[in-house]
Design a protein around this motif. Structure first.
Motif, short mmCIF file in Angstrom:
data_model
loop_
_atom_site.label_atom_id
_atom_site.label_comp_id
_atom_site.label_asym_id
_atom_site.label_seq_id
_atom_site.Cartn_x
_atom_site.Cartn_y
_atom_site.Cartn_z
N THR A 8 -3.17 22.26 -4.85
CA THR A 8 -2.32 22.24 -3.65
C THR A 8 -1.10 23.11 -3.89
OG1 THR A 8 -3.08 20.01 -3.13
CG2 THR A 8 -1.04 20.75 -2.08
N PRO A 9 -0.69 23.94 -2.91
CA PRO A 9 0.51 24.77 -3.10
C PRO A 9 1.74 23.93 -3.43
CG PRO A 9 -0.72 25.49 -1.18
CD PRO A 9 -1.36 24.22 -1.63
N GLN A 10 2.64 24.52 -4.23
CA GLN A 10 3.88 23.85 -4.62
C GLN A 10 5.00 24.25 -3.65
OE1 GLN A 10 4.24 25.21 -8.68
NE2 GLN A 10 2.12 24.59 -9.11
N LEU A 11 5.87 23.27 -3.33
CA LEU A 11 6.88 23.45 -2.28
C LEU A 11 8.29 23.41 -2.91
CD1 LEU A 11 5.25 20.94 0.23
CD2 LEU A 11 4.74 23.38 -0.08
N GLU A 12 9.18 24.27 -2.38
CA GLU A 12 10.53 24.35 -2.94
C GLU A 12 11.52 24.68 -1.82
OE1 GLU A 12 12.69 26.28 -6.91
OE2 GLU A 12 10.80 27.13 -6.16
N TRP A 13 12.78 24.19 -1.96
CA TRP A 13 13.83 24.42 -0.96
C TRP A 13 15.20 24.40 -1.64
CZ3 TRP A 13 10.63 20.26 -1.40
CH2 TRP A 13 11.22 19.05 -1.82
N THR A 14 16.22 24.75 -0.91
CA THR A 14 17.58 24.76 -1.47
C THR A 14 18.21 23.39 -1.35
OG1 THR A 14 18.53 25.41 0.68
CG2 THR A 14 17.90 27.18 -0.84
N PRO A 15 19.14 23.05 -2.31
CA PRO A 15 19.83 21.75 -2.20
C PRO A 15 20.80 21.74 -1.00
CG PRO A 15 20.73 23.03 -4.01
CD PRO A 15 19.56 23.79 -3.51
N VAL A 16 20.97 20.57 -0.39
CA VAL A 16 21.81 20.40 0.80
C VAL A 16 23.09 19.66 0.39
CG1 VAL A 16 21.96 19.37 3.11
CG2 VAL A 16 19.80 20.39 2.31
N THR A 17 24.19 20.12 0.93
CA THR A 17 25.49 19.49 0.62
C THR A 17 25.45 18.02 1.03
OG1 THR A 17 26.61 21.60 1.00
CG2 THR A 17 27.97 19.61 1.00
N GLY A 18 25.80 17.17 0.08
CA GLY A 18 25.88 15.75 0.36
C GLY A 18 24.56 15.01 0.28
#
Length: 848
Positions: free
Chosen positions: A367-377
């Motif tokens: 399954t493809p791996q998923l990534e995103w940027t951290p969100v403030t708070g």
């Protein structure tokens, strides 16, 4: 140079009259009730002539090599014989007869396959009157199967080069052995074949991989193979071949060793054949147990991200942590990777909204791996994966403190053509019971990806083939197993196209050969076969099927060799053909019309030779035959091209009645006229052959010429007992003809007694002659037979001497017997009566 007429064989003038054939009495009508005269028994009239001679083979020094040299037993025709009983035994006393059969031919090929070894065999003839003749002397033959297998090769990939080390599966192959129908394979740690770790039998091809059954743990191994013939008799084991199985360690790719990161997103390269991976995270270097061990988990992906629960369960906190990973398949573990250090810390840069990194589509079982940027708070993130853009059908949802996600369980291949959709929802809560989501899930960014497993079939299993092919396919990351379907139904449905069977099997392998593709696999039958493969992911779920491959199997046809097509034969011929690989037997069809159908009668045999009988070849004229291999498991091969032969009656030599017993020194005249196909043979040339003890074969004795009407005559000087045969050699116009006959030669015996009575202890003159001179016995008849009263070791042909009458008073019968040997038969004189009496003398006194 051979002499035309040897001593003792005198050619007569061609004008010697040939005796006319005896008139044949008309047969009574069926049901007339006329008593049939009893048939005369030639074996009763001449017991010695019933002995079969010329048995071949009679040699154990040169064994018959299965399967190319079948056991064919032949002997010389016995005059007057109507049938023969052939016995084969494993000992000279014939107490262990392993095969026996009756035939009306002078040769036979056992329909069974005998184990390797030496054998004794003999023949007994029976005449038309039902009299059983003398049993031949035992002949011998040996049969062997050169069955030790060679050409063993260990490969790391199906059809690959020879190697000594493999990482996932060994692929074992060897040189196919003629005459073998299946193989046994053993794999043992070291050389401990008494306790093999892998033991397979009934393999119907010269190829096997343990992946059909299991995965071997890492170790040093040896493997060996042996063949079995159609009767399951095993050959010897091959010489073992060594190899080492050493599974590769997982190689971490990110984060870099010692990297500072706020994202526990662990990644490594896929390990071929891995079913899943075991991941460990510890807060104390070198310690992978107890309190320091924060996470010990499994995943089928090549990446790992702890869930919110994983981190909180044992208090995975910011600071230095170490991690390692190892592959697992079917309970077999690979080695741990070298530990890597992570400086786990809070995010140093954030965004107001999670920015999704576009997911990479997957053509594997991962399954493809998923990534995103951290969100403030944000303190936690929820990842949703759905099959629709409105997220009405969410198939996976997970919560993590990290800014990445890798599914632990593989997702199926695309459920819809557009693939999967995913989104991230962030919250500020610190417990799952109150996530404090900071955004409306309907407004968060979304992304999509496709997951569609791709598998490529090998190119070798297509087109017209004579042997089952090696089925192979490309490796798929994340797939520890593969599911193979093989069927003559292109839809792979049992219920359609006449209910064709479908073989379905899951394999830890990248290739198999039909006949070894599943436990107790059958030999693959002829016809068009369809096959396809799909990857099976770490969750044991099958993915998308490959394109369908197709091949047509047409097994080799036996190549008939004897008799030649269109040949003319006497009676029922010896039929021979070439061996077919993996055949467990053969079927032969014979008919008197060119059209032979599968419904016609078939004769089965385990050898590459067959001799039918008069029950099968019922008349003269053209006959047609063909042969095919039988692979057992209800699988038959292709019929050979139909061949023909013409069966004719044997040439008729028209011999006069040759006396079976004659006296020594005389001459026997043999007269005849050769006919073939209802016509006299013009000026035939015949060969006279003789066999005398201790010879086992006939030897040339002379040449006989016939006249324009086929007539011939010759004389034989009778000097010893012998078996003869006239032979008309075969050529392009006719088959060989033989006329056997036997002549027993007896010494000439004369014996006379000088008187009819003699006083007891008196003497009576006996005279006579024995020609040629040899030992003779004078005998008297007693209640139990005959008793010898005098033995004469004669050096001259004539004798005369007074015989003392030591017999008890009474009437006696005397005769002379000359015992026979291998050169002359026993001779007996006529019998003579003799009365022996006591002489009484009575003397009286004077005056009385």
């Amino acid at each position: 140079m051979r002499r035309r007429v040897p001593i003792g064989l005198i050619a007569l003038a061609a004008a010697v009259a040939v005796p006319p054939a005896a008139a044949v009495a008309a047969e009574p009508a069926a049901g007339a009730g006329t008593a049939q005269p009893a048939k005369a028994s030639p074996f009763t009239a001449d017991r010695a002539s019933s002995l079969p001679l010329g048995l071949t083979p009679d040699d154990v020094a040169t064994p018959l090599r299965y399967p190319d040299e079948p056991v064919v037993l032949a002997w010389s025709a016995v005059p007057g014989a109507s049938s023969y009983k052939v016995e084969v035994a494993s000992n000279p006393g014939f107490t262990d007869v392993v095969w026996s059969k009756d035939t009306d031919q002078t040769q036979i090929a056992p329909e069974v396959l005998l184990p390797d070894g030496s054998y004794w065999w003999r023949v007994t003839a029976t005449d038309e009157a039902g009299t059983v003749g003398l049993t031949s002397s035992a002949a011998r033959f040996a049969k062997t199967w050169p069955s030790r297998i060679t050409g063993l090769k260990t490969s790391a990939a199906p059809g690959g080069p020879s190697v000594t080390q493999v990482d996932v599966q060994p692929y074992l192959s060897w040189t196919a052995l003629p005459g073998a129908t299946e193989y046994d394979v053993q794999i043992a740690s070291g050389d401990q074949f008494a306790t093999p770790v892998f033991n397979a039998s009934h393999a119907h091809a010269a190829f096997l991989t343990p992946g059909v059954f299991t995965v071997l743990p890492d170790d040093s191994y040896q493997w060996r193979v042996r063949a079995r013939d159609p009767k399951a008799n095993p050959g010897p084991w091959s010489q073992p071949v060594a190899f080492t199985k050493a599974w590769y360690q997982a190689q971490p790719t990110a984060p870099a060793d010692g990297a500072a990161t706020s994202n526990v997103y662990l990644r490594w390269s896929p390990v071929a054949g891995a079913e899943k991976y075991e991941v460990q995270i510890t807060s104390q270097q070198h310690t992978w147990t107890g309190t320091p061990l924060k996470i010990s988990a499994e995943t089928t992906n090549t990446a790992y991200v702890p869930t919110f629960q994983d981190e909180k369960a044992k208090g995975l906190l910011y600071g230095q942590i170490w991690w390692r990973v190892r592959p697992v398949v079917n309970g077999t573990y690979g080695g741990w990777s070298a530990p890597r250090l992570i400086n786990y810390q809070a995010p140093t840069s954030t965004t107001a909204v999670a920015q999704l990194t576009p997911a990479t589509d997957s053509d594997s079982a991962l399954t493809p791996q998923l990534e995103w940027t951290p969100v403030t708070g944000a303190a936690m993130y929820r990842v949703d994966i759905a099959t629709d853009p409105l997220f009405h059908n969410i198939v996976e949802s997970a919560i993590t403190t990290n800014q990445a996600w890798a599914s632990r369980t593989p997702l199926p291949d695309n459920q819809v053509s557009t693939g999967y959709y995913w989104r991230v929802v962030w919250g500020s809560g610190t417990v799952l019971e109150n996530p404090a989501w900071m955004v409306d899930e309907a407004t968060v960014p979304t992304d999509d990806f496709k997951k569609q497993t791709s598998i490529v079939l090998g190119s070798g299993a297509t087109g017209e083939l004579t042997q089952p092919p090696l089925l192979s396919w490309s490796a798929v990351s994340g797939a520890p197993k593969y599911e193979l379907e093989l069927s003559q139904n292109p839809l792979f449905e049992v219920s359609s196209l006449g209910g064709a069977e479908v073989d379905r099997v899951k394999l830890y392998a990248l290739g198999v050969m039909p006949g070894t593709h599943m436990p107790n696999a059958k030999h693959l039958g002829d016809g068009t076969w369809h096959w396809r493969v799909r990857a099976v992911d770490g969750g044991d779920a099958g993915q998308t099927w490959s394109p369908v491959g197709k091949f047509t199997l047409t097994s080799p046809r036996p190549a008939a060799s004897t008799p030649a097509d269109g040949d003319t034969v006497v009676g029922a011929p010896l039929m021979r053909w070439s061996a077919v690989a993996q055949a467990c037997g053969y079927e032969v069809q014979v008919g008197d019309t060119p059209t032979l159908t599968d419904a016609a009668t078939k004769v089965a045999t385990a050898q590459t030779a067959l001799v039918l009988t008069a029950k099968d070849i019922t008349k003269t004229g053209p006959w047609y035959w063909r042969v095919r291999a039988d692979f057992c498991d209800e699988q038959k091969g292709q019929w050979s091209p139909t061949r023909s032969f013409t069966s004719v009656r044997p040439p008729d030599f028209g011999l006069n009645e040759v006396p079976a017993k004659v006296e020594y020194g005389g001459r026997t005249t043999v007269v005849g006229a050769l006919s073939f196909g209802g016509a006299r043979v013009k000026k035939p040339t015949l060969v006279l052959e003789r066999r005398v003890w201790p010879e086992r074969e006939y030897r040339f004795f002379g040449t006989v010429k016939g006249d324009a009407a086929g007539r011939f005559a010759f004389r034989i000087k009778n000097t010893r007992t012998a078996a003869y045969r006239l032979r008309w050699a075969a050529d392009d116009t006719h088959p060989e003809g033989q006329a056997p006959f036997a002549i027993q030669v007896l010494p000439r015996v004369a014996f006379t007694v000088g008187g009819r009575k003699v006083v007891r202890r008196g003497k009576v003159m006996v005279r006579g002659s024995v020609f040629p001179a040899r030992t003779a016995l004078i005998q008297t008849k007693v209640s139990g037979g005959w008793e010898t009263i005098r033995t004469l070791k004669l050096r001259r042909t004539r004798f005369a001497f007074p015989l003392k009458a030591t017999l008890v008073p009474g009437r006696h019968t005397l005769r002379m017997v000359v015992p026979g040997d291998q050169s002359l038969s026993t001779a007996r004189s006529r019998q003579h009566p003799l009365f022996v009496y006591d002489k009484f003398v009575i003397r009286g006194g004077r005056g009385r």
